[in-house]
Design an enzyme around this catalytic site. Structure first.
Site, PDB file in Angstrom:
ATOM      1  N   PRO A 110      -2.392  11.466   3.983  1.00  8.44           N
ATOM      2  CA  PRO A 110      -2.762  12.523   4.727  1.00  8.44           C
ATOM      3  C   PRO A 110      -2.845  12.095   6.174  1.00  8.44           C
ATOM      4  CG  PRO A 110      -4.487  11.959   2.897  1.00  8.44           C
ATOM      5  CD  PRO A 110      -3.281  10.792   2.617  1.00  8.44           C
TER       6      PRO A 110
ATOM      7  N   SER B  30       0.915  -0.971   0.023  1.00  6.79           N
ATOM      8  CA  SER B  30       0.017   0.146   0.038  1.00  6.79           C
ATOM      9  C   SER B  30       0.825   1.419  -0.065  1.00  6.79           C
ATOM     10  CB  SER B  30      -0.833   0.025   1.269  1.00  6.79           C
ATOM     11  OG  SER B  30      -1.680   1.378   1.387  1.00  6.79           O
TER      12      SER B  30
ATOM     13  N   LYS C 264       3.110  -4.462   6.687  1.00  6.93           N
ATOM     14  CA  LYS C 264       3.329  -4.599   5.261  1.00  6.93           C
ATOM     15  C   LYS C 264       4.798  -4.026   4.975  1.00  6.93           C
ATOM     16  CE  LYS C 264      -1.477  -3.584   3.735  1.00  6.93           C
ATOM     17  NZ  LYS C 264      -1.665  -5.091   3.288  1.00  6.93           N
TER      18      LYS C 264
END
Length: 226
Positions: free
Chosen positions: A125, A114, A139
Site C-alpha cells: 500500500p 522484504s 535492501k
C-alpha cells in the site's frame, strides 16, 4: 548438510534471524552467528550457537568470521535497519557478507529482505511504501548485488512480520503482486527449508501466511521447494 561445516547467520540477535538460528540448532545443525554485543553472544551461546563478535559494517570483522578455521557451508542474513537509522546495514552489511562468501566459496547464500523490494514494489500500500522506502532502497541494492555476485542465492521477501508462535501455514510464491502477514517463526522455517532445496537455487520468493494474505489480490501459485 555436512556435520563438519557451519551455517553462518547474520542478524541472529533478534527477530527472524534469531528464529532461524534456533530452528537450525534444534535440528543439530552447527550455527555460527555474527553478533555485535557480548550480551547477545552469551544469549545465543546458551542455545548452542557459536558466537563471533563483530560488526557487519566492518569488512575485517566479516572476513574474520566467514573465512575463519571452520568451513562455512551457507550464509543466511536477515540484517536490516530501521527507516530512522543513520547508517543502515541493509546494503553495506550484506555487501560485506556477500563479498566474504564469494571468497569463502560458500555453497548457498540466503538473503531475507522484504515485500516491496524490486518487482514487488507494487504489492505494498502507498502509505507503507512511503514509510519503508529508505530501507527498501538499501535492501533492493543488496538483492541486486547478490544476484550479480555469482553465488548460488535465494532471496526471501516476507510480508508484514508478527512475533507469535509458528502457524505452519507459511508459503513461498514467485507472485510479486501479493502481500499479507507472516509470523517470524514461519519465515525461519521456510528459510531453513531452502538450504537443502535445489528448486530454491537462484530464486526470488515472497513469504506469506496463506491465511493472512490480503483479500482482493491476484491468485498465487505456491512455490514447491521439493
Amino acid at each position: 548438510m555436512s556435520n563438519t561445516s557451519y551455517i553462518f547467520v547474520a542478524g541472529a540477535s533478534r527477530g527472524v534471524g534469531q528464529e532461524i538460528a534456533k530452528f537450525l540448532t534444534a535440528q543439530d545443525i552447527k550455527v555460527k552467528a555474527l553478533l555485535r554485543t557480548e550480551v547477545a553472544a552469551k544469549d545465543l551461546e546458551s542455545l548452542g550457537i557459536k558466537p563471533v563478535l563483530g560488526d557487519a559494517l566492518k569488512v575485517d570483522d566479516v572476513e574474520k568470521a566467514i573465512l575463519g578455521d571452520e568451513p562455512i557451508q551457507a550464509v543466511i542474513t536477515t540484517l536490516g535497519g530501521l527507516p530512522t537509522d543513520g547508517v543502515k546495514p541493509d546494503f553495506i552489511g550484506n555487501k560485506n557478507l556477500i563479498d566474504a562468501a564469494v571468497k569463502a566459496k560458500v555453497q548457498r547464500f540466503i538473503l531475507v529482505t522484504s515485500i516491496g523490494c524490486g518487482d514487488s514494489v507494487g504489492a505494498l500500500p502507498p502509505q507503507a511504501l512511503e514509510t519503508l522506502k529508505p530501507v527498501l532502497i538499501e535492501k533492493e541494492k543488496a538483492e541486486q548485488y547478490l544476484i550479480n555476485s555469482g553465488l548460488n542465492y535465494t532471496i526471501i521477501r516476507p510480508g508484514g512480520l508478527k512475533s507469535e508462535p509458528a502457524t505452519g501455514n507459511g508459503i513461498l510464491t514467485t507472485n510479486t503482486q501479493i502481500v499479507g502477514s507472516i509470523h517470524r517463526a514461519d519465515v525461519a522455517e521456510l528459510v531453513c527449508r531452502c538450504l537443502n532445496s535445489v528448486n530454491a537455487n537462484n530464486q526470488v520468493l515472497s513469504a506469506l501466511d496463506k491465511n493472512m494474505i490480503y483479500p482482493g489480490l491476484p491468485e498465487y501459485v505456491e512455490f514447491n521447494l521439493g
